[in-house]
Each structure stands twice: as structure tokens, then as C-alpha cells.
Scaffold this active site. Sequence first.
Site, short mmCIF file in Angstrom:
data_model
loop_
_atom_site.label_atom_id
_atom_site.label_comp_id
_atom_site.label_asym_id
_atom_site.label_seq_id
_atom_site.Cartn_x
_atom_site.Cartn_y
_atom_site.Cartn_z
N GLU A 328 86.58 -30.57 -36.20
CA GLU A 328 87.09 -30.22 -37.46
C GLU A 328 88.93 -29.32 -36.47
OE1 GLU A 328 84.19 -27.66 -39.47
OE2 GLU A 328 82.89 -28.96 -39.34
N ASP A 378 84.42 -34.30 -36.45
CA ASP A 378 84.93 -34.21 -37.83
C ASP A 378 84.16 -34.79 -38.59
OD1 ASP A 378 86.33 -32.90 -39.39
OD2 ASP A 378 87.82 -33.07 -38.30
N GLU A 440 76.70 -35.97 -37.16
CA GLU A 440 75.02 -34.16 -37.68
C GLU A 440 75.01 -35.46 -39.29
OE1 GLU A 440 77.98 -31.25 -37.99
OE2 GLU A 440 78.56 -31.09 -36.16
C1 XIL Z 1 76.01 -25.06 -39.08
C2 XIL Z 1 74.50 -24.87 -38.36
O1 XIL Z 1 73.90 -26.46 -38.67
C3 XIL Z 1 74.35 -23.58 -38.92
O2 XIL Z 1 72.71 -22.94 -38.71
C4 XIL Z 1 75.41 -22.87 -38.82
O3 XIL Z 1 74.64 -21.32 -39.39
C5 XIL Z 1 76.84 -22.80 -38.78
O4 XIL Z 1 76.75 -24.41 -38.36
N1 XIL Z 1 79.48 -28.82 -39.29
C6 XIL Z 1 79.08 -28.41 -37.79
C7 XIL Z 1 77.96 -27.79 -37.33
O5 XIL Z 1 79.72 -29.14 -36.65
O6 XIL Z 1 78.90 -26.56 -35.86
C8 XIL Z 1 77.56 -27.02 -38.66
O7 XIL Z 1 76.24 -26.36 -38.13
C9 XIL Z 1 77.54 -27.67 -39.36
C10 XIL Z 1 79.12 -28.01 -40.20
#
Ligand code: XIL
Length: 722
Positions: A328, A378, A440
Site C-alpha cells: 500500500e 496494493d 486479499e
Molecule cells: C487486516 C486484517 O484482516 C485485520 O485482522 C487487521 O485488524 C487489520 O488488517 N489490506 C491489507 C491487510 O494488506 O493486511 C489488511 O488486513 C486488510 C487490508
Amino acid sequence: MYKKERRIVLRKALSLLCTFALTAGLFITNGAVPAMANEVKAFKPISFETGTEGFTGRGNVTAEQSKEAAHEGENSLYVTGRTSAWNGATINVTDYIVPNTEYEFSIWVYVPEAASETTFQISTQIDVKDSPSYKQLTGADSKKTVKPGEWIKLTGSYTYEAFDVAQIYIETDENGKEASFYIDDANLISKSAIEAKVEELTPLKDIYKDLFLIGNAGEVSLFEKDTNTNKLLSRHFNAVTAENSMKPDGQQKEKGKFNFGPADSLVKSVKANGMTMIGHTLVWHQQSPAWMNTDVTREEAIENLKTHIKEVVTHYGSDITAWDVVNEAFDDSVTNPSNWRGALRNTPWKQAIGDDYLEIAFTAAREANPDIKLYYNDYNLDNVNKREAVYYMAKEFIEKGIPIDGIGMQGHYSLTTSVTNVRNSVKRFAELGLEISVTELDITVNEAQGNAELTEAQELAQAQKYAQLFQIYREYSDSVARVTFWGLTDGSSWRGDRFPQLFTKYFQAKKAYYAVADPDKFLEENPVQEVQKTNKIAKATHGTAVIGGDESAWDAADTIDVNNYAMAWEGAKGTAKVLWDEENLYILFKVTDADLNASSPNAYEQDSIEVFIDENNGKTPYYEEDDGQFRVGYNELVSYGSNGTPKVGEVKSAVIVGDGGYTVQVQIPFQTIKAKKGTIIGFDLQVNDANQNGVRVSISKWNDLTDYSFMNTEGFGRLLLF
Ligand code: XIL
């Protein structure tokens, strides 16, 4: 007495027998003991549409079907005449329950507008040999305070052991002991019935085994034996990303003190189960300790960055096949992507080191392990400008020999994500010859709404979007190495309140599972309704208006109707008139909306109007420099879309709230064109309508019937400057 005693013994015996029957693969159909299937009835959701449907009053109260209020449908159950906290409504659930199995009971509750706020609790009475005991159902939502005039859902869980009679009831606290109330839409769900279903589904990892890995995210608890979580994970997924433990603050919260324990256990389980382990993440602006990059010199920050990367990457070695090296690093609104350095987010790392911190990080990761894949990761990479900035960075890295192997497209999507934009981005990154992973993935169905339930329409739209995405991933499977979902179920997802995953919190497959399992078939059976594209043209009349001045300035202009609905609910609508001169557009927007609300923190969920402008009428699936979104609330709040405030001139607005609605006058300066007679620009208008709870329930438009106007100008109508 005798009968009851027999019954409890029988129930215990039955549950044992059933366990035995299942493990031994037997099926009992006759004999003195009836088969379990006949004994335990399936609970049918209760809606009070046909009567009291098994509910009765608890205590000396009246509990009757009522049309005065309803959560859904036309009827509910009205409970009145209460004098004690325990008085309320009760249902006998004895016949629906298998002992030692967890159940969830849910019900909607309402108190009339004129009444006071009341706290409700779902409880259960368990009778064993005529001796009752009383328990509250567990879970944060089993007790809630209900505001007058609002339906609220209560949900609680319970595992019954031995019982003769089990009843579930709704009661209040002592303060509310005389409150009358309505209940509606009750349901009782067993969690074990659901478990069995999980095991019938075709494993996603098998379906995609020749194309890419199918991953999920979490920690070592994913591997707890005999849990639904573990069953679901092992069945469908062959890769795991550490959801939190490998982030900088998980690994080295204090300088020099590495905490590898939790992540080590995760890696061990992942390996023992023959899955692929993914590392996330080495460099990020969140979940990172300040000592690394705050109040330190550039040299110290570089030292901290390199040491962290070296120690962490070396520790896990090749047990981790790919690392999200930097996470990010780019801004959300990028105006000039070819200058990717200018598009970097102003993070503590950038402040401490400068814009070369990314190449330092990638180089350090490669030095620590030459055999693993190094990713830049990202979100919002479907946004064209942000994607282009990342593209230019990766291209430069490749040209300069800075090690980078892959682009992680996080993919935290929603129902408004444009699949065209996703396809274009996958294609663009593939052109670099890098591997692409979806790192993700989730698709939320709405903005967070505490009490909302997933509607069928949302579930379908979400599934269609998943199907469309998997068609793209399949099409580019030569480049796509892995698709990782961020969360197993709607219960464990970080965005669980918006139902983003393939499985419900009870591990049941949603439509989205079937969409991912076979996207073509799913879309054939559930075709995406192409929003009909109209291409209206309206006229703006030449002239100048004074904002806040007399409406008669617009007298000569044509009326544009903003009355086509982009959502199912048909709420507020409006009409507009437009004037233009060489510098500005002047819009007079009249909205009919008797019930004004601006309680949402999101400006677009407040009662407001929006104007969309595409000065070159380019009709692009993304915003260009000349495109703009301008919003004015009835509360006079002015806000802008992703292209930000105008760089040329000033937006001026004035609002008058009157009976049954509001009138907005707004002046918007041209950014890239010199307006002249005969010019046609892309143009659209929108009315956002919030309900009493501050949730946007209706969007009306002039031409573009999608809800994508804020990021895509393809559907805009045309405005002729006349
Ligand atoms: C999130 C997790 O899922 C949560 O448990 C934590 O509280 C916050 O982070 N982008 C990312 C991830 O790269 O690391 C994030 O994960 C979600 C957004």
C-alpha cells in the site's frame, strides 16, 4: 413425571445412537427407538403471517398477531399487559433440538414510536424432571437496547445438554418490565446440520489446480482439529497468508526483539498440511512500530528497514514462497501516474528515507533470499490512475534490475467494482511479464450496517461479480499465480458486517461459492442484467447566474428530469436546469424529499445531489483529468469525487430547504475546455436519498443508471451548450 423422565433418558440415548450411527455408517429406521430424522423436526422460520405460529405469552400477558407493525410482510406478534421483566413471548423448541449441538436463535424486536427505549434479552428455560432453570443465550447481540420506532435483530446461541422441555423467550430488563412490544421473523439454526453440508462441496483448489493456487488468510487457529474452520480450510484452500502475525508490529514491535513464535506455529501447520505459505508484509505504514521510521535519520531508517527485512526473510527462508515486500505505498487519488514517485503515499517510511525506500526494500529482500517471489501489494488497483502508477514503478524496477517478481492486487472489492477495470489492470500487469496474484479477495455488499441482513438480491449480485472476476483470472491464468480470499466466512472476515465471503458464518456455501466453482454455468443461469444504456441529450442555455440569487436566471433553460432509479427503492427525485458561460456551468437543482437526513459519516449517504461532468465526453471506464464529481448536501456540505477539488475556478453553492424538499444552486468551473456554443460534454445528475437511519436507500439519475458514475463516465448522458 414418569413420561418426562423417560423422555430425557431417550434423548440422551438418541444422541449417542446418532453419533454411533454416523461413525459406523449405520442408518436406523425401525425398532423401539425412532430414527433421529423423525424425532428432531426442522424448525421453520416464523413470520407471524399465519397466526402466532407456536409463540405464546409468557406470564399473564396478551400475545397476538398484529398488523400494527411488521419487520417484513404484514404481521408481527404484539405482546402487551406485562408486569414483570420475565413476561414476554415464548416458543417451545424441544422438538427441534439435538443435545450437545450449538444453536443460534434470532428474532426482530420493535417498540412503538411513542414508547421508551427498552433493553431486551433472549433467554431459555430448560426443564429437567420438572425443575426449571433459566439461562441467557450467549453472544453480544443476545441483549440489545431497542430505540422506539426501529426494528432491531437479536441473535443468541446456546448448546443444550440434557432437557425435557426447552423454551426460548424474549424478556426485558427491570426498567422495561411494563413495556409492550412487537416481535417478528424468528429463526433457529443448528450449526451441525450446516457442517455436514460443507463436506459435499467440490473443493475449489481441485477445480483450479491446473490454473492457480486458491488461498485464504488467517493464523494458526485455522488448523485447530475437528473445527468447521479447519474442515473448510483444508477442503478448499491450498495456500495460506498470515493475516496479521507477520506484519512489522507482529515481528519486531520493539527494536531488536523479534517475535517469531505465533507465525512459526502457523508456518509449521501450513507445511504439515502440504499448503503454500505466503508472507505478508515487510514494509507498510500500518501495523508497524514507530521506532522504525519516526524521529530517525535517513541512515537510521534505512538500517532499520534493511535489518527487519533481512532478519524476517532469513528466519522463514524458503518455507515462505512469496512475500508482500511493500504494501500500500501509493496514494488513492493519483492525477499524474507516469510520475509514479509523485503518486507515492506520504508514509513515515517515505518521510524518513525518501521515495527510494521501495527499491531499498526489494533489494534487501532479494539479498536475504534469492529463491522466493517478491511482490508489490496494493488495493484499488482497478482504479486506472493508481494502477498506472504501480505499472510505471514496476516497469522502471524491471528496467533498472531492481528485483520484483509479482504484483499483488489485493482485491477488496464491492458490488460497484467495475470488472472491466479489473480486467484491464490484470492485462496491463501481465504485459510486464510479472506474475499476478489476487492477494486479499473479498466483495462487500453494502456499507457497514449493524443490523442489516444479506438480501437475496445482494447475494446474487455478489455471486455474479465473483463469477465475472474468476472468468478474468481464468482467462489470464498464465500470469495469475494465486487467488487468495481474505477470510474464510462472513463470520471471520475483517469486513464481516458486509458479508464479503463465499461462506456464511455458519460455514454454509453462499451463491458466491457456486459462482466461483463454475463461473460460466453460474452466469448462464444467472445472467448479469446489462444496465440499459440510454444516451440522452439535454440543452444548457447560455447565460450567467448569481449563486444565491434569483432563480429566475434559469427561466429560459430546459427542465431535466432526474427520476430514473439506480437501486430497487424509489425515493427522492428532482429536476434541474442548466446555464453555461465561457467559465462555468450553473445548475439549479430542485429535489422532492420530505424527510431529510445527514447522519451518515459518508457524504454520499446523506440527502444530497450530485453533478457529473466529462468535459471531453470521452466516455471512459475510469476518470480522466477532465472528469469531475460534485456533491452538495441539503445541509450545504460540498464534497468531491476522486479527482478532488477543481484546479481552475471555484465551486459555489447555495441551498434552500423548503416544504417537501430542497433547492440547490451550484456553479462549477470548466477545467480543461473553453466552452462555446455547440460544445457537447458528458453530463449526469443524481439525487441521493437517505432514510431515517442515515442509510442511502435510493439513487435517482438523469441518464446513467449505474451506480458507477463516480468512477466511470461511460454511462453519462450528453449536455449540449446551446
Ligand atoms: C487486516 C486484517 O484482516 C485485520 O485482522 C487487521 O485488524 C487489520 O488488517 N489490506 C491489507 C491487510 O494488506 O493486511 C489488511 O488486513 C486488510 C487490508
